[in-house]
Scaffold this active site. Structure first.
Site, PDB file in Angstrom:
ATOM      1  N   GLN A 125      29.787  14.451  10.174  1.00  0.00           N
ATOM      2  CA  GLN A 125      28.573  13.835  10.712  1.00  0.00           C
ATOM      3  C   GLN A 125      28.349  14.310  12.150  1.00  0.00           C
ATOM      4  OE1 GLN A 125      28.092   9.500  10.167  1.00  0.00           O
ATOM      5  NE2 GLN A 125      27.583   9.396  12.320  1.00  0.00           N
ATOM      6  N   GLY A 126      27.120  14.760  12.424  1.00  0.00           N
ATOM      7  CA  GLY A 126      26.804  15.248  13.766  1.00  0.00           C
ATOM      8  C   GLY A 126      27.112  16.712  13.985  1.00  0.00           C
ATOM      9  N   VAL A 127      27.809  17.344  13.032  1.00  0.00           N
ATOM     10  CA  VAL A 127      28.063  18.781  13.097  1.00  0.00           C
ATOM     11  C   VAL A 127      26.896  19.482  12.411  1.00  0.00           C
ATOM     12  CG1 VAL A 127      29.612  20.657  12.426  1.00  0.00           C
ATOM     13  CG2 VAL A 127      30.558  18.438  13.106  1.00  0.00           C
ATOM     14  N   GLY A 130      22.917  21.341   8.101  1.00  0.00           N
ATOM     15  CA  GLY A 130      21.712  21.346   7.276  1.00  0.00           C
ATOM     16  C   GLY A 130      20.620  22.256   7.795  1.00  0.00           C
ATOM     17  N   SER A 145      10.198  15.037   0.695  1.00  0.00           N
ATOM     18  CA  SER A 145      11.233  14.178   1.245  1.00  0.00           C
ATOM     19  C   SER A 145      11.006  12.695   0.976  1.00  0.00           C
ATOM     20  CB  SER A 145      11.319  14.381   2.762  1.00  0.00           C
ATOM     21  OG  SER A 145      11.622  15.722   3.075  1.00  0.00           O
ATOM     22  N   HIS A 152      13.853  17.059   9.979  1.00  0.00           N
ATOM     23  CA  HIS A 152      12.933  18.170   9.729  1.00  0.00           C
ATOM     24  C   HIS A 152      12.122  18.539  10.975  1.00  0.00           C
ATOM     25  CE1 HIS A 152      13.655  18.760   5.481  1.00  0.00           C
ATOM     26  NE2 HIS A 152      13.627  17.454   5.290  1.00  0.00           N
TER      27      HIS A 152
END
Length: 501
Positions: free
Chosen positions: A303-305, A308, A333, A431
């Protein structure tokens, strides 16, 4: 005779009391015994924690010896990993607290060097730089070396990803030492999982069964129902891509599902539930757009890396290579949190006596007619019940009546509701950070129970105009400006007019 029976009853009662007393005493002794056992076990685990940490977390070498100290034996890392995995959840919390508090930064050493740095101001640059380097080194937590060594043993990187997942699951906001441990681990993982070290894999029906099963299990947006469903999602007119890492073989890190369509899709039913084709092969003439309809991070510890964002960019390049004529790239989405926000907005407007502002007079009349509620608070409560149960979807009249209201409310939620100046909705924020345009809201785009419960069935397209993504991303991240289409801005204006904002 009566006296005999009375005496017998008394003896029986006394015997029963004695039996119960014996049982109660035995139960009490057993509880005491269990408590003592638990206490002894807790003390033993506590002592083991102290011992394993002293053994495996080596002191930070002196500044002069920082590059000359031999690495600890691999067995230290393996022993640490084995011990941690054997702990219960509560014991892990205690262990993490000890690790972060007792084996972090030497604050006295860092303070002394900070004072020394102030004293060196005005001296030669070389002297200042050397003191700065010493200070920088002193701010290294002792446990950082251990984490780095663990990453080098087999299974070590996966262990550290899961280790951080445990940290995230625990409420660490009240502990600065735990926050620092989490920050250190996140920084290391960001280095180890940089995009240059990741491998892009296309998942097909010929991929190993274990991978297909994990792709199904990790799908967080639109759950996979069966093997036929997953076969369709990796088949004709579909693409599935994943980032993998050499240190975690067979483990997809983030997964992107793509639909290849003639135009930009406005509903998910046609993609994941109703799609079928008689084509034996893909017809390139039917492929003009790529729809990113699901992206799932599979590892809580990452998480936070940033993964995506890079996956979408890599997939766009893959698709452009495969279909040079393709020019339309868009997400389809979900809007998690909209229904919850809407319920809160209705409650707040009711409290402030402004509920009438959310819907037009005609829309309120429709609600009142269909539900039989009288105007005012009863009609508002009836609307809240309808939204919470999704019952309104069964009434064509209500579907028509609520469409304009829910669409403009949803547009405002996505565009106008902020956290620290950025979009409140996490999917929108993702996004928009990537440089996409908030392009189109779609009515009745996801009529599944989950879609209705989360967002009243509304979905949104975030469109990627490739020539504009860098500019849009910079404008959003630096100036908090959201790029949106005329449709979205029109709905936002309607909301503002109705709500007198």
């Amino acid at each position: 005779m009566a006296s005999f029976h009375l005496c017998t009853a008394a003896h029986s009662l006394l015997k029963s009391y004695r039996h119960r007393a014996v049982l109660k005493t035995a139960q009490g002794l057993r509880v005491l015994e269990l408590r003592n056992m638990y206490l002894c076990t807790s003390i033993a685990v506590h002592n083991s924690m102290e011992e394993i940490l002293r053994k495996t977390v080596a002191p930070l070498p002196t500044y002069e010896m920082r590059d000359k100290s031999p690495p600890p034996p691999e067995s230290n890392s393996l022993e640490f990993m084995h011990f941690y995995k054997s702990l219960e959840k509560e014991q892990k919390l205690e262990f993490l607290q000890k690790l972060s508090y007792d084996f972090g930064v030497d604050h006295r050493w860092a303070s002394d060097l900070a004072a020394k740095l102030l004293d060196t101001q005005g001296r030669e640059v070389a002297t200042i730089l050397q003191v700065e380097d010493r200070l920088r080194y002193s701010l290294t937590p002792r446990y950082r070396q251990l984490l780095s060594h663990i990453s080098k043993v087999q299974g070590g990187v996966k262990f550290l990803v899961d280790f951080r997942a445990d940290l995230i699951e625990i409420k660490i906001s009240d502990s600065p030492h735990m926050r620092d441990l989490n920050s250190t681990l996140k920084s290391l993982l960001s280095e180890w999982f940089s995009v240059g070290l990741l491998r892009l894999e296309r998942i097909t029906w010929q991929s190993p069964c274990e991978i297909l099963q994990k792709i199904s299990q990790y799908e967080a947006v639109h759950p996979v129902r069966n093997w036929t469903d997953i076969k369709r999602r990796v088949g004709l007119y579909r693409r599935c891509y994943a980032f993998t890492h050499a240190s975690m073989p067979g483990e997809p890190l983030v997964v992107l599902h793509v639909a290849l369509t003639e135009d930009i899709s406005n509903n998910i039913q046609g993609i994941v539930r109703e799609f079928s084709t008689l084509d034996a092969d893909e017809d390139v003439n039917k492929i003009n757009a790529a729809i990113f309809y699901s992206i799932s991070s599979t590892q809580a510890g990452l998480q936070g890396v940033e993964l995506g964002n890079y996956l979408i960019k890599r997939v766009v390049r893959e698709l452009q290579s495969e279909f040079p004529h393709m020019a339309q790239f868009s997400s389809l989405s979900p809007i998690p949190g909209f229904s919850l926000w809407l319920q809160g907005a209705l409650g707040q407007h009711k409290k402030e006596g402004r509920a009438i502002e959310l819907l037009s007079e005609q829309e309120w009349r429709e609600v009142e007619d269909v539900t039989g509620a009288v105007p005012g608070t009863p009609a508002l409560e009836a609307l809240r019940r309808l939204i919470s149960t999704s019952e309104w979807i069964r009434s064509d009249r209500l579907v028509r009546a609520l469409e304009p209201a829910l669409m403009r409310l949803c547009a405002w939620y996505l565009y106008g509701e902020k956290r620290r100046g950025y979009a409140l909705n996490p999917v929108a924020n993702f996004h928009l950070q990537n440089g996409a345009t908030m392009w189109r809201l779609n009515w009745q785009a996801d009529t599944s129970p989950r879609g209705m419960a989360n967002s009243c069935g509304i979905m949104v397209n975030y469109r990627y105009f490739l020539q504009e993504t860098s500019t849009n991303s910079a404008a959003y991240l630096q100036n908090k400006v959201i790029k949106a289409s005329e449709q979205v801005m029109g709905l936002v204006s309607q909301f503002q007019k109705n709500s007198k904002l």
